[in-house]
Design an enzyme around this catalytic site. Structure first.
Site, PDB file in Angstrom:
ATOM      1  N   HIS A 285       0.842  -1.202   0.000  1.00 16.72           N
ATOM      2  CA  HIS A 285       0.000   0.000   0.000  1.00 16.72           C
ATOM      3  C   HIS A 285       0.870   1.242   0.000  1.00 16.72           C
ATOM      4  CE1 HIS A 285       0.018   1.515   4.266  1.00 16.72           C
ATOM      5  NE2 HIS A 285       0.189   0.251   4.608  1.00 16.72           N
ATOM      6  N   ASP A 297       5.543   2.764   7.210  1.00 17.16           N
ATOM      7  CA  ASP A 297       4.191   2.268   6.945  1.00 17.16           C
ATOM      8  C   ASP A 297       3.480   3.179   5.959  1.00 17.16           C
ATOM      9  OD1 ASP A 297       1.756   0.986   7.048  1.00 17.16           O
ATOM     10  OD2 ASP A 297       1.209   1.762   9.021  1.00 17.16           O
ATOM     11  N   GLU A 329      -5.463   1.912   1.916  1.00 11.45           N
ATOM     12  CA  GLU A 329      -5.324   0.787   2.838  1.00 11.45           C
ATOM     13  C   GLU A 329      -5.629   1.210   4.257  1.00 11.45           C
ATOM     14  OE1 GLU A 329      -2.990  -1.972   5.593  1.00 11.45           O
ATOM     15  OE2 GLU A 329      -3.005   0.202   5.383  1.00 11.45           O
ATOM     16  N   GLU A 330      -5.196   2.425   4.601  1.00 12.54           N
ATOM     17  CA  GLU A 330      -5.363   2.894   5.972  1.00 12.54           C
ATOM     18  C   GLU A 330      -6.813   3.217   6.322  1.00 12.54           C
ATOM     19  OE1 GLU A 330      -3.174   2.472   8.011  1.00 12.54           O
ATOM     20  OE2 GLU A 330      -1.178   2.746   7.158  1.00 12.54           O
ATOM     21  N   ASP A 358       4.252  -5.052   3.646  1.00 14.10           N
ATOM     22  CA  ASP A 358       3.716  -3.952   4.447  1.00 14.10           C
ATOM     23  C   ASP A 358       4.602  -3.790   5.678  1.00 14.10           C
ATOM     24  OD1 ASP A 358       2.190  -2.079   5.733  1.00 14.10           O
ATOM     25  OD2 ASP A 358       0.319  -3.211   5.675  1.00 14.10           O
ATOM     26  N   HIS A 456       2.077   4.835  12.867  1.00 14.41           N
ATOM     27  CA  HIS A 456       0.938   5.743  12.697  1.00 14.41           C
ATOM     28  C   HIS A 456       1.149   7.078  13.408  1.00 14.41           C
ATOM     29  CE1 HIS A 456      -2.403   2.712  11.330  1.00 14.41           C
ATOM     30  NE2 HIS A 456      -1.322   2.699  10.572  1.00 14.41           N
TER      31      HIS A 456
END
Length: 517
Positions: A285, A297, A329-330, A358, A456
């Site tokens: 992603h 990420d 994706e998130e 990922d 994140h």
């Protein structure tokens, strides 16, 4: 990687793995024939961590130029899309940009939680950071005095020792216009916030209760629907404890949410040669969360996949090879799900396998391989997933490196493929889960710390990359792609759909037989 509301389990016992080496062994699976072995060697040699890192620097620059993020539905993602597509077209691939609509659920201006006195301090927004807005919190910008409401500090010995804010009587003496500081426990978040509203609070801050397992922001706090009229935040225990330390503490809050339909994109690149009825597919992603640039990420998986594609462009494969860079994706694996749903049954049947990458360069990494055969968790992927797992294991074993099984939890873009019965596998170096003592003994790094301490978060920058993990995993990608481009004979044809595992959130580590225990 899509946010999980589940925590990882405890690592299983470390065992040794003996791998029988073929006379054709080079750096991984030794099934590529008819010139394939030489092509794989050349591909692995051509894929360097240094060049993969250059793509990460480019993604970092894109984020910096676009408000510090590459989240889908924003110019930062669109610039990432254009960078990848431009590189792939220049390498000679047939490139398709696939648009789709999705619900963007984020914020217009950056969230703020700041202590303005005493000792000014700004806190960091995001899951696994300092605070988040509760789901269904309305917009609002508030500055004022924080007033503690019936706190239990230090926390009681068991969960729900605190009933802070659960009764109207907890607000006796509360000054209207102040910001209510409450503690998780006993009643719902909505009850606490509704009582704060009735007492005249201008905003609400609720912090986690403080017992083991109730200190972080490791779940999604909800207010249970509309009707709340003040901005409401949830913080980790340490933040609440700090804010409660001094009477008369003042804070500033800002929450400016937006929910709307936007368009984002998948980038699909395919070789012009190779058997079109035997497609080897891999993907990563391309989007980040809104809170940061997403360089691990999932810039790392995207960069590794992109560099393999660029170097592979010089190869004449026996099988068609397809590279995917997913959007949104998130927001719930939306890009890959849209892609698989858009395929006809005949098109799905042509995809022999899917590889997913990922987060392949976490700074406190483990070398994670998706558990295709189910031996670590009891649930296998579609037939052929076991072969993919074994081929990745052979790669690491032949380099004398430890590896760990990670379950098909549904947290990344392989989910739609295994749900469609397509064999899948891939690599993952870890997110928010804490490294165990056993893992630290095997892989190095810091026990008790997250595998990715910037998961994140705004700090997921170019500094949040482990160069060794990035280089090794990029070679692993190259090895399996090169192998399968010439030989997929070990993968069962036309696999029957299987129920994908969505549980088994533990890990199980293997180390090579010659490693120290």
């Amino acid at each position: 990687m899509m946010r999980s509301r589940l925590r990882k389990g405890v690592l299983g016992a470390v065992t040794a793995v003996a791998v029988a080496l073929s006379p054709l062994a080079f750096t991984g699976p030794a099934r590529a024939h008819g010139g394939g072995e030489s092509a794989v060697r050349k591909l692995v040699k051509a894929v360097s961590g240094k060049n993969v890192k250059k793509h990460l620097w480019a993604l970092q620059a894109i984020a910096k130029a676009n408000g510090g993020t590459r989240v889908s539905g924003t110019p930062g993602f669109d610039a990432s899309r254009d960078y990848v597509a431009r590189k792939l077209r220049a390498a000679g691939y047939d490139v398709t940009i696939q648009p789709f609509e999705f619900t963007f659920d984020g914020y217009k201006t950056p969230p703020v939680l700041k202590r303005t006195s005493p000792d000014p301090k700004a806190y960091t927004y995001g899951f696994f950071s300092d605070y988040v807005a509760m789901q269904d919190s309305p917009a609002g910008a508030v500055s004022g005095t924080l007033q503690a409401v019936d706190l239990v500090l230090p926390p009681g010995p068991a969960a729900n020792s605190s009933s802070s804010g659960c009764e109207a009587s907890d607000f006796a003496g509360f000054t209207a216009g102040n910001i209510a500081l409450m503690q998780r426990g006993t009643c719902s978040f909505r009850v606490k916030v509704e009582n704060a509203i009735a007492a005249g609070a201008a905003a609400a801050v609720v912090f986690n209760e403080g017992q083991e397992g109730r200190t972080e922001i490791d779940f999604n706090p909800v207010l249970g629907g509309p009707g709340i009229t003040i901005p409401s935040f949830f913080t980790r225990f340490s933040v609440g404890q700090e804010l409660a330390a001094a009477a008369g503490t003042t804070v500033q809050l800002n929450w400016d949410p937006i929910v709307e339909t936007r368009t984002t994109y998948n980038v699909i690149a395919q070789t012009r040669k190779g058997n079109p009825d035997n497609v080897v597919m891999l993907g990563a992603h391309l989007d980040s969360v809104q809170e940061g640039p997403g360089i691990n990420d999932n810039g790392s998986g995207s960069a590794g996949t992109l560099e393999v594609a660029l170097q592979f462009a010089k190869t004449k494969p026996k099988n068609r090879v397809r590279f995917a860079f997913w959007g949104a994706e998130e927001f719930g694996l939306l890009g890959s799900e849209h892609y698989v749903a858009s395929l006809s049954p005949e098109e799905r049947a042509r995809i022999t396998l899917y590889l997913n990458f990922d987060m392949i360069a976490s700074t406190n990494y483990t070398f994670g391989i998706y558990d295709g055969d189910g031996d670590a968790f009891g649930t296998a992927g579609p037939p052929g997933s076991d072969v993919i797992e074994q081929d990745f294991e052979k790669f690491f074993a032949r380099r004398g490196l430890p590896f760990t099984a990670t379950a098909f939890t549904g947290r990344s873009d392989y989910g739609a493929f295994i749900a469609a019965g397509i064999p899948a596998g891939g690599l993952f170096t870890g997110a928010e889960e804490l490294k165990t003592e056993e893992e630290a003994a095997v892989f190095g790094g810091t026990a008790g710390a997250p595998l990715d301490p910037c998961y994140h978060s705004a700090c997921d920058t170019i500094k949040n990359i482990d160069d060794k993990a990035l280089d090794v995993n990029s070679d692993a990608i190259a090895t399996l792609v090169g192998t399968y481009a010439f030989d997929t004979s070990a993968i069962p044809a036309d696999p029957a759909p299987t129920a994908a595992s969505r549980s088994g959130d533990a890990r199980h580590t293997h180390k090579p037989a010659d490693s120290a225990s």
